[in-house]
Design a protein around this motif. Structure first.
Motif, PDB file in Angstrom:
ATOM      1  N   PHE A  21       2.161  -0.762   1.208  1.00  0.00           N
ATOM      2  CA  PHE A  21       3.451  -0.133   1.451  1.00  0.00           C
ATOM      3  C   PHE A  21       3.303   1.134   2.282  1.00  0.00           C
ATOM      4  CE2 PHE A  21       7.355   2.085  -0.499  1.00  0.00           C
ATOM      5  CZ  PHE A  21       8.185   1.547   0.453  1.00  0.00           C
ATOM      6  N   ALA A  41       3.100   8.172 -11.086  1.00  0.00           N
ATOM      7  CA  ALA A  41       2.452   7.044 -10.410  1.00  0.00           C
ATOM      8  C   ALA A  41       3.472   6.261  -9.589  1.00  0.00           C
ATOM      9  CB  ALA A  41       1.776   6.136 -11.436  1.00  0.00           C
ATOM     10  N   ALA A  88       4.627   8.320  -6.615  1.00  0.00           N
ATOM     11  CA  ALA A  88       3.537   8.477  -5.647  1.00  0.00           C
ATOM     12  C   ALA A  88       3.363   7.190  -4.842  1.00  0.00           C
ATOM     13  CB  ALA A  88       2.234   8.839  -6.354  1.00  0.00           C
ATOM     14  N   PHE A  89       3.451   6.049  -5.522  1.00  0.00           N
ATOM     15  CA  PHE A  89       3.300   4.771  -4.820  1.00  0.00           C
ATOM     16  C   PHE A  89       4.353   4.633  -3.721  1.00  0.00           C
ATOM     17  CE2 PHE A  89       4.552   0.328  -4.230  1.00  0.00           C
ATOM     18  CZ  PHE A  89       3.347  -0.198  -3.787  1.00  0.00           C
ATOM     19  N   LEU A  97       5.844   6.992  -1.994  1.00  0.00           N
ATOM     20  CA  LEU A  97       6.019   8.207  -1.185  1.00  0.00           C
ATOM     21  C   LEU A  97       5.732   7.948   0.303  1.00  0.00           C
ATOM     22  CD1 LEU A  97       6.869  11.153  -1.625  1.00  0.00           C
ATOM     23  CD2 LEU A  97       4.469  11.741  -1.752  1.00  0.00           C
TER      24      LEU A  97
END
Lengths: 113, 268
Positions: B76, B128, B131-132, B134
């Motif tokens: 991603f 988490a 953050a994934f 971002l």
């Protein structure tokens, strides 16, 4: 998927996540100095510009093309103009894209560079 | 910007409804998710052609459909995925591709650092998850909301809404590109890849509001050209850091010239 592909995707996923997550566990212990916080407020525009400029000035990734035949450059100038005048993100993207596609057509079909 | 944030995690454990009941009326999580998605719509439109091209081009480079989809689902990161695809085309070994991803995505460390005061107090799963998701786009949208003093508490839902919309769009577009890839072999020549610089230009404009902002952007742009010759896409990082340093330097100099008593106001 081949083994190499699995390794590549897993490695990329892990690396990307760790970079994005990395500092968060430290947050309870470390408070950023004000200078660093101020510096970080420039991170988004500086990063984005560092991506935009080479893409636009060097469309083939190798040499700089500073001429009207470079549709990326003309499109970028048009996009920035629309953005500056309208201050509307959607209009900037849509009109900028339209300007680029029109100019690209002109370069391909009408102008002899 | 607030430099102090809760050291314990008690704040994060509260349910959204309990936090700060006295303050101005707060939006519900669902409403925050909606607003986050709504404010991300222009960026989603900009990312869509990019995702489609990614899916379309992958086959020609010999990347399997499963690996292409897995990249969008688990990595991603648009620009890193494109660069990886280019390297796959050039038959680069996977460890080198992973290393290049580290360099290209290293900028996200700056994003996390910027949001640290706001994400720091959240529970681990929240951290988490956010953050994934971002990406450049969600960072740009969410950072504004966090800095808005009226709505700091539920902004994590807002950021989640933005990230979810970007994620869904990116994966659907990759899938569409994969499906169309066999029929539209010349889609790469259409110039849809201009959508990325167009989107990013639109994202930079709001930062050009004062002299340090201009200087930062001009320096980053000027350095990015000679730096492009650096191996493994290191130029991106070098140019970004040069821009950040220039902006900070300009800001410091401007403040030094002004009345020291006014300094506090202008800094905040």
């Amino acid at each position: 998927m081949s083994t190499a592909e699995v390794c590549m995707v897993a490695g990329m996923a892990l690396a990307t996540f760790l970079i994005r997550y990395g500092l968060l566990p430290l947050s309870g212990r470390l408070s950023l100095p004000p200078t660093v916080e101020r510096a970080l407020s420039y991170s988004a525009p500086a990063v984005l510009t560092a991506i935009i400029v080479p893409t636009v000035l060097m469309p083939d990734g190798k040499e700089m093309v500073l001429s009207l035949s470079n549709s990326y450059l003309v499109g970028a100038v048009a996009t920035a103009g629309v953005g500056w005048l309208t201050r509307n993100l959607l209009a900037t993207i849509v009109l900028g894209m339209a300007a680029f596609l029109c100019w690209q057509w002109v370069v391909k079909n009408l102008l002899m560079f | 910007m607030a430099s102090g944030f809760p050291k314990d995690r008690s704040l994060a454990k509260e349910t959204p409804a309990q936090s700060n009941p006295v303050e101005s009326p707060r939006l519900s999580p669902a409403r925050e998710i909606y607003e986050g998605a709504r404010d991300t719509l222009p960026l989603v439109i900009g990312a869509a052609p990019f995702g489609i091209i990614f899916g379309t081009l992958s086959g020609g480079c010999g990347l399997s459909a499963a690996a292409t989809m897995a990249m969008s689902l688990f990595v991603f990161a648009g620009s890193a995925q494109f660069i990886a695809l280019g390297l796959v085309c050039g038959a680069t070994a996977w460890p080198l591709i992973v290393m290049t991803t580290v360099v290209v995505n290293f900028r996200h460390l700056l994003y996390t650092a910027t949001l640290l005061p706001f994400l720091g107090g959240l529970a681990r799963p929240w951290q988490a998850l956010l953050a994934f998701g971002l990406t450049d786009e969600t960072f740009a949208v969410a950072a504004r909301r966090y800095l808005d003093p009226k709505q700091p508490d539920l902004t994590r839902w807002y950021q989640l809404g933005s990230a979810l919309f970007m994620y869904t769009n990116w994966n659907v577009c990759t899938l569409v590109g994969l499906a169309a890839g066999r029929h539209l072999s010349d889609v790469a020549g259409w110039g849809l890849d201009f959508a990325m610089p167009a989107t990013f230009i639109g994202m930079v404009i709001p930062y050009l509001k004062d002299r340090p902002g201009w200087i930062s952007v001009l320096v980053a742009g000027a350095v990015s050209i000679p730096a492009a010759a650096l191996p493994h896409k290191l130029g991106l990082l070098v140019a970004a850091l040069a821009g950040i340093a220039a902006g900070l330097l300009a800001e410091t100099r401007i403040h030094r010239r002004r009345d020291p008593f006014k300094r506090k106001e202008t800094l905040s």
